[in-house]
Design a protein around this motif. Structure first.
Motif, PDB file in Angstrom:
ATOM      1  N   HIS A 141       0.839  -1.207   0.000  1.00 28.45           N
ATOM      2  CA  HIS A 141       0.000   0.000   0.000  1.00 28.45           C
ATOM      3  C   HIS A 141       0.867   1.246   0.000  1.00 28.45           C
ATOM      4  O   HIS A 141       0.654   2.174  -0.802  1.00 28.45           O
ATOM      5  CB  HIS A 141      -0.913  -0.002   1.228  1.00 28.45           C
ATOM      6  N   ARG A 142       1.847   1.279   0.876  1.00 26.69           N
ATOM      7  CA  ARG A 142       2.681   2.482   1.015  1.00 26.69           C
ATOM      8  C   ARG A 142       3.424   2.801  -0.266  1.00 26.69           C
ATOM      9  O   ARG A 142       3.477   3.953  -0.708  1.00 26.69           O
ATOM     10  CB  ARG A 142       3.671   2.290   2.170  1.00 26.69           C
ATOM     11  N   ILE A 143       4.011   1.783  -0.887  1.00 22.52           N
ATOM     12  CA  ILE A 143       4.806   2.073  -2.087  1.00 22.52           C
ATOM     13  C   ILE A 143       3.908   2.397  -3.279  1.00 22.52           C
ATOM     14  O   ILE A 143       4.297   3.191  -4.144  1.00 22.52           O
ATOM     15  CB  ILE A 143       5.806   0.950  -2.414  1.00 22.52           C
ATOM     16  N   ALA A 144       2.711   1.799  -3.333  1.00 23.24           N
ATOM     17  CA  ALA A 144       1.800   2.114  -4.439  1.00 23.24           C
ATOM     18  C   ALA A 144       1.341   3.569  -4.362  1.00 23.24           C
ATOM     19  O   ALA A 144       1.326   4.282  -5.369  1.00 23.24           O
ATOM     20  CB  ALA A 144       0.604   1.177  -4.422  1.00 23.24           C
ATOM     21  N   VAL A 145       0.981   4.002  -3.153  1.00 20.64           N
ATOM     22  CA  VAL A 145       0.550   5.389  -2.973  1.00 20.64           C
ATOM     23  C   VAL A 145       1.711   6.339  -3.268  1.00 20.64           C
ATOM     24  O   VAL A 145       1.550   7.347  -3.967  1.00 20.64           O
ATOM     25  CB  VAL A 145       0.006   5.604  -1.549  1.00 20.64           C
ATOM     26  N   ALA A 146       2.905   6.007  -2.750  1.00 21.05           N
ATOM     27  CA  ALA A 146       4.071   6.872  -2.963  1.00 21.05           C
ATOM     28  C   ALA A 146       4.435   6.962  -4.441  1.00 21.05           C
ATOM     29  O   ALA A 146       4.741   8.046  -4.950  1.00 21.05           O
ATOM     30  CB  ALA A 146       5.261   6.351  -2.151  1.00 21.05           C
ATOM     31  N   ALA A 147       4.400   5.819  -5.146  1.00 21.67           N
ATOM     32  CA  ALA A 147       4.749   5.817  -6.566  1.00 21.67           C
ATOM     33  C   ALA A 147       3.725   6.591  -7.384  1.00 21.67           C
ATOM     34  O   ALA A 147       4.072   7.297  -8.338  1.00 21.67           O
ATOM     35  CB  ALA A 147       4.875   4.387  -7.073  1.00 21.67           C
ATOM     36  N   ALA A 148       2.448   6.455  -7.018  1.00 24.48           N
ATOM     37  CA  ALA A 148       1.404   7.196  -7.727  1.00 24.48           C
ATOM     38  C   ALA A 148       1.599   8.697  -7.548  1.00 24.48           C
ATOM     39  O   ALA A 148       1.463   9.481  -8.508  1.00 24.48           O
ATOM     40  CB  ALA A 148       0.028   6.768  -7.232  1.00 24.48           C
ATOM     41  N   GLU A 149       1.932   9.097  -6.330  1.00 21.04           N
ATOM     42  CA  GLU A 149       2.155  10.516  -6.067  1.00 21.04           C
ATOM     43  C   GLU A 149       3.425  11.002  -6.748  1.00 21.04           C
ATOM     44  O   GLU A 149       3.469  12.131  -7.266  1.00 21.04           O
ATOM     45  CB  GLU A 149       2.225  10.756  -4.563  1.00 21.04           C
ATOM     46  N   LEU A 150       4.449  10.162  -6.768  1.00 19.31           N
ATOM     47  CA  LEU A 150       5.731  10.548  -7.360  1.00 19.31           C
ATOM     48  C   LEU A 150       5.609  10.768  -8.863  1.00 19.31           C
ATOM     49  O   LEU A 150       6.157  11.727  -9.410  1.00 19.31           O
ATOM     50  CB  LEU A 150       6.773   9.461  -7.072  1.00 19.31           C
ATOM     51  N   THR A 151       4.871   9.885  -9.522  1.00 19.88           N
ATOM     52  CA  THR A 151       4.768   9.966 -10.984  1.00 19.88           C
ATOM     53  C   THR A 151       3.628  10.850 -11.453  1.00 19.88           C
ATOM     54  O   THR A 151       3.702  11.437 -12.541  1.00 19.88           O
ATOM     55  CB  THR A 151       4.565   8.571 -11.587  1.00 19.88           C
ATOM     56  N   GLY A 152       2.563  10.925 -10.669  1.00 21.35           N
ATOM     57  CA  GLY A 152       1.386  11.653 -11.096  1.00 21.35           C
ATOM     58  C   GLY A 152       0.682  11.016 -12.275  1.00 21.35           C
ATOM     59  O   GLY A 152      -0.125  11.661 -12.953  1.00 21.35           O
ATOM     60  N   ILE A 153       0.961   9.731 -12.521  1.00 17.03           N
ATOM     61  CA  ILE A 153       0.420   9.069 -13.714  1.00 17.03           C
ATOM     62  C   ILE A 153      -0.999   8.549 -13.539  1.00 17.03           C
ATOM     63  O   ILE A 153      -1.860   8.814 -14.382  1.00 17.03           O
ATOM     64  CB  ILE A 153       1.375   7.933 -14.154  1.00 17.03           C
ATOM     65  N   PRO A 154      -1.304   7.793 -12.503  1.00 14.02           N
ATOM     66  CA  PRO A 154      -2.655   7.198 -12.433  1.00 14.02           C
ATOM     67  C   PRO A 154      -3.748   8.264 -12.326  1.00 14.02           C
ATOM     68  O   PRO A 154      -3.614   9.239 -11.586  1.00 14.02           O
ATOM     69  CB  PRO A 154      -2.596   6.344 -11.160  1.00 14.02           C
ATOM     70  N   ASP A 155      -4.825   8.049 -13.061  1.00 14.36           N
ATOM     71  CA  ASP A 155      -5.988   8.918 -12.935  1.00 14.36           C
ATOM     72  C   ASP A 155      -6.860   8.500 -11.762  1.00 14.36           C
ATOM     73  O   ASP A 155      -7.565   9.329 -11.178  1.00 14.36           O
ATOM     74  CB  ASP A 155      -6.823   8.862 -14.216  1.00 14.36           C
ATOM     75  N   LYS A 156      -6.838   7.190 -11.444  1.00 18.95           N
ATOM     76  CA  LYS A 156      -7.692   6.681 -10.378  1.00 18.95           C
ATOM     77  C   LYS A 156      -6.898   5.677  -9.539  1.00 18.95           C
ATOM     78  O   LYS A 156      -6.158   4.848 -10.080  1.00 18.95           O
ATOM     79  CB  LYS A 156      -8.935   6.013 -10.965  1.00 18.95           C
ATOM     80  N   LEU A 157      -7.074   5.763  -8.221  1.00 19.39           N
ATOM     81  CA  LEU A 157      -6.436   4.842  -7.280  1.00 19.39           C
ATOM     82  C   LEU A 157      -7.520   4.199  -6.431  1.00 19.39           C
ATOM     83  O   LEU A 157      -8.350   4.901  -5.850  1.00 19.39           O
ATOM     84  CB  LEU A 157      -5.449   5.590  -6.373  1.00 19.39           C
ATOM     85  N   TYR A 158      -7.497   2.874  -6.390  1.00 17.22           N
ATOM     86  CA  TYR A 158      -8.499   2.118  -5.642  1.00 17.22           C
ATOM     87  C   TYR A 158      -7.849   1.252  -4.577  1.00 17.22           C
ATOM     88  O   TYR A 158      -6.759   0.706  -4.780  1.00 17.22           O
ATOM     89  CB  TYR A 158      -9.280   1.187  -6.581  1.00 17.22           C
ATOM     90  N   TYR A 159      -8.567   1.094  -3.463  1.00 14.78           N
ATOM     91  CA  TYR A 159      -8.189   0.130  -2.434  1.00 14.78           C
ATOM     92  C   TYR A 159      -9.142  -1.061  -2.516  1.00 14.78           C
ATOM     93  O   TYR A 159     -10.365  -0.882  -2.648  1.00 14.78           O
ATOM     94  CB  TYR A 159      -8.290   0.744  -1.037  1.00 14.78           C
ATOM     95  N   ILE A 160      -8.590  -2.252  -2.438  1.00 16.43           N
ATOM     96  CA  ILE A 160      -9.397  -3.468  -2.410  1.00 16.43           C
ATOM     97  C   ILE A 160     -10.204  -3.476  -1.113  1.00 16.43           C
ATOM     98  O   ILE A 160      -9.680  -3.156  -0.039  1.00 16.43           O
ATOM     99  CB  ILE A 160      -8.493  -4.707  -2.480  1.00 16.43           C
ATOM    100  N   ALA A 161     -11.460  -3.828  -1.208  1.00 13.78           N
ATOM    101  CA  ALA A 161     -12.333  -3.840  -0.032  1.00 13.78           C
ATOM    102  C   ALA A 161     -12.904  -5.231   0.194  1.00 13.78           C
ATOM    103  O   ALA A 161     -13.181  -5.964  -0.756  1.00 13.78           O
ATOM    104  CB  ALA A 161     -13.467  -2.833  -0.188  1.00 13.78           C
ATOM    105  N   VAL A 162     -13.071  -5.577   1.453  1.00 12.15           N
ATOM    106  CA  VAL A 162     -13.736  -6.819   1.846  1.00 12.15           C
ATOM    107  C   VAL A 162     -15.019  -6.416   2.561  1.00 12.15           C
ATOM    108  O   VAL A 162     -14.980  -5.982   3.718  1.00 12.15           O
ATOM    109  CB  VAL A 162     -12.841  -7.662   2.777  1.00 12.15           C
ATOM    110  N   PRO A 163     -16.171  -6.491   1.890  1.00 12.09           N
ATOM    111  CA  PRO A 163     -17.418  -5.980   2.476  1.00 12.09           C
ATOM    112  C   PRO A 163     -17.866  -6.794   3.682  1.00 12.09           C
ATOM    113  O   PRO A 163     -18.171  -7.977   3.568  1.00 12.09           O
ATOM    114  CB  PRO A 163     -18.423  -6.089   1.331  1.00 12.09           C
ATOM    115  N   ARG A 164     -17.900  -6.150   4.824  1.00 16.14           N
ATOM    116  CA  ARG A 164     -18.165  -6.835   6.094  1.00 16.14           C
ATOM    117  C   ARG A 164     -19.516  -7.546   6.102  1.00 16.14           C
ATOM    118  O   ARG A 164     -19.620  -8.714   6.482  1.00 16.14           O
ATOM    119  CB  ARG A 164     -18.093  -5.817   7.233  1.00 16.14           C
ATOM    120  N   GLU A 165     -20.560  -6.850   5.641  1.00 13.99           N
ATOM    121  CA  GLU A 165     -21.898  -7.423   5.699  1.00 13.99           C
ATOM    122  C   GLU A 165     -22.024  -8.641   4.775  1.00 13.99           C
ATOM    123  O   GLU A 165     -22.670  -9.629   5.109  1.00 13.99           O
ATOM    124  CB  GLU A 165     -22.935  -6.360   5.323  1.00 13.99           C
TER     125      GLU A 165
END
Length: 271
Positions: free
Chosen positions: A148-172
């Motif tokens: 997670h940390r390196i993906a967020v850092a790399a996205a911020e460093l490059t400014g390339i991705p238009d959209k960033l998503y986190y995988i979710a596990v729906p509790r309900e």
């Protein structure tokens, strides 16, 4: 500049690619979108032959890594992923394991060092969409948190991705699935899901139907045979597997394009 629509999934270990993103990787590949899987570690802290655990006699880290990477390539083939990129870091193991203290463990690599390598891959593939884990790595695994940390850092460093998503596990939904398993006799009646497990459904922004790809996901999961003891989904009935695997869930963390509050396509606003 390569302008093809591209999805990049950043995962920690061989086999992580299947559960929360195998469906979208297969779906978008089928639709002609380029898919890139980045696997950060070689999985050395997985089970060895006969279920030998890390630290037990007979556990060979190098042999386990070789086996798991071979299984990963088979999984990638089942899902149809276009490109597999291996960062090659050492598996840190679960929280509290001896492997956490290894100097070369992924979790101990400076974030900026690993993020620079991931940023180079983002520069090469120019992904509009990145998917990875949330701040807690979805369940607290040190390598998931580091991914997670390196993906967020790399996205911020490059400014390339238009959209960033986190995988979710729906509790309900997980709760309903376990109730179904209990009613079917496939789960202990006294089992209760921890209150802090999973993501409240009101936080989930994106639900992608992947039911046509459930069997491909199951084939990919079976490819990781050496870790079968740790994959309870393999023991479930086909009905339960389909119920569990027919949708994948995400939290849209950032977007530079206009999107609906609730979406069924990670590329909404980009097509």
């Amino acid at each position: 500049m390569d302008s093809r629509l591209t999805l990049m999934a950043v995962h920690a270990h061989p086999d992580d690619e299947v559960m929360g993103t195998g469906g979208v990787l297969a779906k978008y590949t089928q639709e002609g979108i380029r898919t890139v899987l980045v696997t950060c570690t070689n999985g050395e802290q997985g089970d060895g032959p006969g279920g030998v655990k890390p630290g037990e006699p007979g556990h060979d880290d190098a042999a386990v890594a070789q086996q798991r990477l071979s299984e990963l390539r088979e999984s990638v083939a089942h899902l149809g992923i276009d490109h597999l990129e291996l960062l090659g870091y050492r598996d840190s193991g679960m929280v509290g394991w001896e492997g956490n203290r290894h100097a070369d463990a992924f979790a101990n690599v400076p974030v900026e060092t690993a993020a620079a390598r991931l940023a180079a891959l983002m520069e090469r593939y120019r992904p509009q969409v990145i998917v990875t884990y949330d701040e807690n790595g979805n369940y607290g695994h040190p390598d998931h948190i580091q991914a997670h940390r390196i993906a967020v850092a790399a996205a911020e460093l490059t400014g390339i991705p238009d959209k960033l998503y986190y995988i979710a596990v729906p509790r309900e939904r997980i709760q309903r699935m376990f109730e179904f398993l209990q009613e079917s006799g496939m789960a202990p009646e006294d089992f209760e899901i921890p209150e802090d497990f999973g993501t409240p459904e009101e936080l989930i922004t994106s639900v992608v139907e992947v039911s046509p790809y459930v069997e491909r996901k199951m084939k990919a999961l079976r490819a990781h045979a050496s870790q079968g003891e740790n994959i309870p989904m393999l023991q479930m009935s086909p009905e339960a597997q389909h119920q569990a695997f027919s949708h994948e869930f995400f939290i849209r963390k950032t977007s530079r394009v206009a999107t609906p509050d609730q979406e069924d396509d990670l590329f909404a606003g980009l097509r």
